[in-house]
Design an enzyme around this catalytic site. Structure first.
Site, mmCIF file in Angstrom:
data_model
loop_
_atom_site.group_PDB
_atom_site.id
_atom_site.type_symbol
_atom_site.label_atom_id
_atom_site.label_comp_id
_atom_site.label_asym_id
_atom_site.label_seq_id
_atom_site.Cartn_x
_atom_site.Cartn_y
_atom_site.Cartn_z
ATOM 1 N N ARG A 117 0.870 -1.187 0.000
ATOM 2 C CA ARG A 117 0.000 0.000 0.000
ATOM 3 C C ARG A 117 0.901 1.230 0.000
ATOM 4 O O ARG A 117 1.743 1.384 0.882
ATOM 5 C CB ARG A 117 -0.900 -0.011 1.234
ATOM 6 C CG ARG A 117 -1.735 1.271 1.451
ATOM 7 C CD ARG A 117 -2.741 1.460 0.340
ATOM 8 N NE ARG A 117 -3.774 2.426 0.701
ATOM 9 C CZ ARG A 117 -3.657 3.751 0.568
ATOM 10 N NH1 ARG A 117 -2.531 4.281 0.137
ATOM 11 N NH2 ARG A 117 -4.666 4.544 0.893
ATOM 12 N N GLU B 246 -11.137 5.535 -5.524
ATOM 13 C CA GLU B 246 -11.604 4.152 -5.646
ATOM 14 C C GLU B 246 -11.872 3.847 -7.120
ATOM 15 O O GLU B 246 -12.154 4.754 -7.915
ATOM 16 C CB GLU B 246 -12.875 3.952 -4.827
ATOM 17 C CG GLU B 246 -12.684 4.155 -3.330
ATOM 18 C CD GLU B 246 -11.760 3.137 -2.706
ATOM 19 O OE1 GLU B 246 -11.924 1.928 -2.978
ATOM 20 O OE2 GLU B 246 -10.847 3.539 -1.963
ATOM 21 N N ARG C 27 -1.044 -5.452 4.787
ATOM 22 C CA ARG C 27 -0.302 -4.907 3.659
ATOM 23 C C ARG C 27 0.939 -4.154 4.149
ATOM 24 O O ARG C 27 0.889 -3.467 5.169
ATOM 25 C CB ARG C 27 -1.174 -3.950 2.839
ATOM 26 C CG ARG C 27 -2.428 -4.579 2.276
ATOM 27 C CD ARG C 27 -3.320 -3.571 1.588
ATOM 28 N NE ARG C 27 -3.750 -2.517 2.504
ATOM 29 C CZ ARG C 27 -4.616 -1.551 2.183
ATOM 30 N NH1 ARG C 27 -5.134 -1.524 0.967
ATOM 31 N NH2 ARG C 27 -4.961 -0.648 3.066
#
Length: 221
Positions: A48, A56, A90
């Protein structure tokens, strides 16, 4: 003695920093701020990008942001300056490809916001402002919605009681919340109020008086 301790401290700090550098090949780009890295041992790490937040995928510029990041890093060997591991497992860090900071470049291109909630490099705000002034990428839109605001709207709908989701207009609620962004897109005062209170679309209440879209709902109503 103090000098020796200081030298050892810097050596130790450098070693820790070096240990946090990960190298691998990008084998997947999920969106504008998340990739999959193939590292030694044929292991895959989901990365990330730190300090930024891209639209998004179902938002305006979501797909373009993904493509922008893909053009920079996909199938390339990169380095990741690891910062932490988030609650989803992540690795969070900065992507360095061909000497370029991909995180910063996404903001520069107008393909991501500086993520103020997790920001520690304040210069990213200046990069964002330059992109805004240049109307680069998502800033070509009059009032782009930050992804954290968009996600908040989705979560709000998901938390509505089952009865509310089965009301007279359930399909409209599920379909439109998070997609309409401006007063001109609202068909009624009730819809505007729904977006304000249930979707977290605060821009509809420009003067902060609790009444969205004054032309639809009227002043002081």
């Amino acid at each position: 003695m103090p000098k020796i301790i200081l030298i050892l401290f810097f050596i130790f700090s450098f070693s820790v920093s070096a240990a946090e550098l990960i190298e691998g090949r990008v084998v997947g780009v999920h969106d504008g701020d998340t990739v999959t890295l193939l590292i030694t041992g044929n292991q895959q790490l989901k990365i990330r990008l730190a300090q930024i937040d891209a639209p998004e995928l179902d938002q305006a510029f979501g797909q373009k942001s993904k493509q922008s990041l893909s053009d920079m890093v996909f199938n390339k060997t990169i380095k990741v300056e690891k910062e932490t591991v988030d609650k989803y497992g992540r690795t969070v860090g900065t992507l360095i490809v061909d000497g370029m900071d991909a995180n910063r470049e996404q903001v520069k291109r107008g393909m991501a916001w500086a993520y103020k909630q997790y920001l520690h490099d304040q210069s990213l705000l200046h990069v964002e402002e330059d992109a805004r002034q240049a109307k680069a990428g998502l800033w070509s839109e009059p009032n782009p919605m930050p992804p954290w605001e968009y996600r908040h709207g989705k979560k709000t709908i998901a938390k509505l009681p089952r009865a509310a989701n089965q009301s007279a207009e359930p399909a409209q609620q599920k379909e439109t919340c998070g997609r309409k962004q401006y007063c001109k897109e609202m068909s009624s005062c009730e819809e505007a109020k729904f977006y304000l209170t249930q979707c977290g679309l605060s821009r509809l209440d420009g003067d902060g008086d609790g009444v969205p879209c004054e032309k639809l709902c009227g002043h002081g109503r």
